[in-house]
Design a protein around this motif. Sequence first.
Motif, PDB file in Angstrom:
ATOM      1  N   ASN A 186      59.435  -6.101  22.984  1.00  0.00           N
ATOM      2  CA  ASN A 186      60.413  -5.525  22.915  1.00  0.00           C
ATOM      3  C   ASN A 186      59.801  -4.694  23.867  1.00  0.00           C
ATOM      4  OD1 ASN A 186      61.683  -7.802  22.009  1.00  0.00           O
ATOM      5  ND2 ASN A 186      62.514  -7.219  20.421  1.00  0.00           N
ATOM      6  N   ASP A 207      62.363  -5.332  30.304  1.00  0.00           N
ATOM      7  CA  ASP A 207      62.121  -6.136  30.308  1.00  0.00           C
ATOM      8  C   ASP A 207      63.627  -6.872  31.301  1.00  0.00           C
ATOM      9  OD1 ASP A 207      61.885  -9.126  30.323  1.00  0.00           O
ATOM     10  OD2 ASP A 207      61.235  -9.220  28.566  1.00  0.00           O
ATOM     11  N   LYS A 261      64.475  -9.714  31.154  1.00  0.00           N
ATOM     12  CA  LYS A 261      65.435 -11.013  30.664  1.00  0.00           C
ATOM     13  C   LYS A 261      65.551 -11.315  29.453  1.00  0.00           C
ATOM     14  CE  LYS A 261      62.769 -14.047  33.151  1.00  0.00           C
ATOM     15  NZ  LYS A 261      61.215 -13.825  33.998  1.00  0.00           N
ATOM     16  N   GLN A 262      65.822  -9.662  28.399  1.00  0.00           N
ATOM     17  CA  GLN A 262      65.885  -9.122  27.347  1.00  0.00           C
ATOM     18  C   GLN A 262      66.949  -8.159  27.180  1.00  0.00           C
ATOM     19  OE1 GLN A 262      63.567  -8.109  24.490  1.00  0.00           O
ATOM     20  NE2 GLN A 262      62.145  -9.783  25.054  1.00  0.00           N
ATOM     21  N   GLU A 282      73.981  -6.757  28.083  1.00  0.00           N
ATOM     22  CA  GLU A 282      73.390  -8.045  28.932  1.00  0.00           C
ATOM     23  C   GLU A 282      74.201  -6.703  30.350  1.00  0.00           C
ATOM     24  OE1 GLU A 282      75.093 -12.392  28.745  1.00  0.00           O
ATOM     25  OE2 GLU A 282      73.998 -11.962  26.696  1.00  0.00           O
ATOM     26  N   GLN A 288      65.350  -3.258  23.639  1.00  0.00           N
ATOM     27  CA  GLN A 288      65.506  -5.245  24.252  1.00  0.00           C
ATOM     28  C   GLN A 288      65.672  -5.944  22.943  1.00  0.00           C
ATOM     29  OE1 GLN A 288      63.040  -4.402  27.932  1.00  0.00           O
ATOM     30  NE2 GLN A 288      65.574  -4.591  28.115  1.00  0.00           N
ATOM     31  N   PRO A 290      66.280 -10.924  22.367  1.00  0.00           N
ATOM     32  CA  PRO A 290      66.345 -11.446  23.431  1.00  0.00           C
ATOM     33  C   PRO A 290      68.120 -11.850  23.888  1.00  0.00           C
ATOM     34  CG  PRO A 290      65.246 -12.055  21.551  1.00  0.00           C
ATOM     35  CD  PRO A 290      65.811 -10.596  21.687  1.00  0.00           C
TER      36      PRO A 290
END
Length: 168
Positions: free
Chosen positions: A3, A67, A69-70, A115, A163, A165
């Motif tokens: 993270n 990231d 995707k996080q 998000e 961050q 998931p």
Amino acid sequence: MQNSHIQFSLTNEIDNWVIVNDTVMGGRSKAQLDIVKNMLIFSGSLSLQNNGGFASTRRVYKPVEWDPKQAFQITIEGDGRAYQFRLRTNRRMDGVAYVVGFQTVAGKSQSFTFEPSDFEPLWRGRYVRGAEALTFDDVSQLGFMLADKTPGEFSLKVKSITQVPLAL
């Protein structure tokens, strides 16, 4: 992947942050930054004088690789006011900001997870049509703004910016 995060336990972290208030256009709001007990303290006084009405801080130096995707997660302790979490994808001080609001509860620790689709592209408070889609790996600046049109003292304690998931 580990993270990405910002560590307020590092005393020199405050050197990466700047204050940008309504004084850039004649307003009278005041703000300051401190790091106390591993928290960034953004505090001051919001003024509506001279068409003012916002106080903000942003992290502009020493970029972090985020990231895509996080999700972003902020953990704060607020004062009961509504703030904005703001991201920028360029190094300029006055470009499109991707903005999401959050409401604090006075004296209570809260975590908010965001998000990319939670953010709206704004420029000087107006929605930007046709702005590029936000992806977190493009973020070069992040910060907080108070613009709730209520004059008076404020204090936002930022415990962490990290961050986690993405929710599926």
